[in-house]
Design a protein around this motif. Structure first.
Motif, short mmCIF file in Angstrom:
data_model
loop_
_atom_site.label_atom_id
_atom_site.label_comp_id
_atom_site.label_asym_id
_atom_site.label_seq_id
_atom_site.Cartn_x
_atom_site.Cartn_y
_atom_site.Cartn_z
N SER A 84 66.37 -14.97 -21.05
CA SER A 84 67.03 -15.41 -22.29
C SER A 84 67.10 -16.93 -22.38
N ALA A 85 67.26 -17.59 -21.26
CA ALA A 85 67.32 -19.06 -21.27
C ALA A 85 66.02 -19.65 -21.80
N TRP A 86 64.89 -19.14 -21.33
CA TRP A 86 63.60 -19.67 -21.78
C TRP A 86 63.30 -19.29 -23.22
N ALA A 87 63.89 -18.20 -23.68
CA ALA A 87 63.70 -17.80 -25.08
C ALA A 87 64.41 -18.76 -26.04
N LEU A 88 65.30 -19.60 -25.51
CA LEU A 88 66.03 -20.55 -26.35
C LEU A 88 65.33 -21.89 -26.49
N VAL A 89 64.20 -22.06 -25.83
CA VAL A 89 63.46 -23.33 -25.93
C VAL A 89 63.15 -23.69 -27.38
N ALA A 134 71.38 -12.63 -23.56
CA ALA A 134 71.29 -11.87 -22.31
C ALA A 134 72.02 -10.54 -22.41
N LEU A 135 73.20 -10.54 -23.01
CA LEU A 135 73.97 -9.30 -23.13
C LEU A 135 73.23 -8.29 -24.01
N CYS A 136 72.70 -8.76 -25.13
CA CYS A 136 71.94 -7.86 -26.01
C CYS A 136 70.69 -7.34 -25.29
N ALA A 137 70.00 -8.23 -24.60
CA ALA A 137 68.79 -7.82 -23.90
C ALA A 137 69.09 -6.76 -22.86
#
Length: 216
Positions: free
Chosen positions: A104-109, A81-84
């Motif tokens: 970012s949470a969904w990108a970690l799936v 999230a910070l990088c994004a």
């Protein structure tokens, strides 16, 4: 069917970016992290149950080992999230931080799916291991390492670790889509931004694999 499963995280990512709150994303990340803790948790339970005279703090050290994957994924969520949010500003990205946080949470799936695969392999490898009642080593950390090597000193485990790189590429793609949607930048620019956090995960996976190969 498989295509629908693969596309589900991206569809959820797109639908959740503009919503209010992050409770669903927080639950998602905790569940994904727990998938990685299952394998280590099984190992920890078996080791502690078999040990006749556990050294001081062994129980707490094993709990820490079991929670490691969960805490690591929470750290990746914040890092993503910070990088994004901040790197997207280099490409004139706008919109609030919370949008990137949800995406970012969904990108970690994909990382969570890899966690599950790794847990399955860990359990399978230790099913055939006879846990020693008095492992070598004085300190708790030394004994844990000794017993871990009985099961995880296997090419199968190293291959499983490196397979995580494939899931990291998928995670990178999802994060790029999320950055493009959340920060309103082009997909090409979002892909450049996503390389940094996803690349960090890839380096971490390579480091784990090299460590178990005895190179590091």
């Amino acid at each position: 069917m498989l295509r629908r499963i693969v596309r589900y995280p991206e569809s959820m990512l797109r639908s959740r970016i503009s919503t209010v709150g992050v409770k669903r994303e927080a639950v998602l990340v905790v569940v994904l992290g727990a998938l990685g803790s299952i394998g280590i948790g099984y190992f920890s339970w078996q080791m502690f149950a078999t040990h006749t005279e556990p050294p001081s703090y062994l129980e707490f050290t094993l709990i820490g080992e079991s929670l490691g994957p969960l805490l690591m994924l929470l750290g990746f969520w914040i890092w993503y999230a910070l990088c994004a949010h901040f790197l997207a500003k280099l490409y004139n990205g706008s919109r609030p931080f919370i949008r990137a946080f949800r995406a970012s949470a969904w990108a970690l799936v994909p990382i969570g799916i890899w966690y599950l695969l790794r847990s399955i392999v860990v359990i399978a490898l230790f099913l055939s291991v006879e846990f020693p009642e008095d492992p070598d080593g004085i300190e708790a950390e030394a004994q844990i390492q000794t017993v871990m090597e009985l099961g995880l000193d296997s090419p199968v485990y190293v291959v499983t670790l490196l397979l995580g790189l494939v899931f990291t590429v998928w995670s990178w793609h999802l994060l790029a889509v999320g950055i493009a949607e959340a920060k309103e930048v082009s997909l090409d620019d979002a892909k450049k931004v996503a390389v940094v956090p996803a690349g960090t995960v890839a380096l971490y996976i390579v480091w784990l694999a090299l460590q178990w190969q005895g190179i590091l």
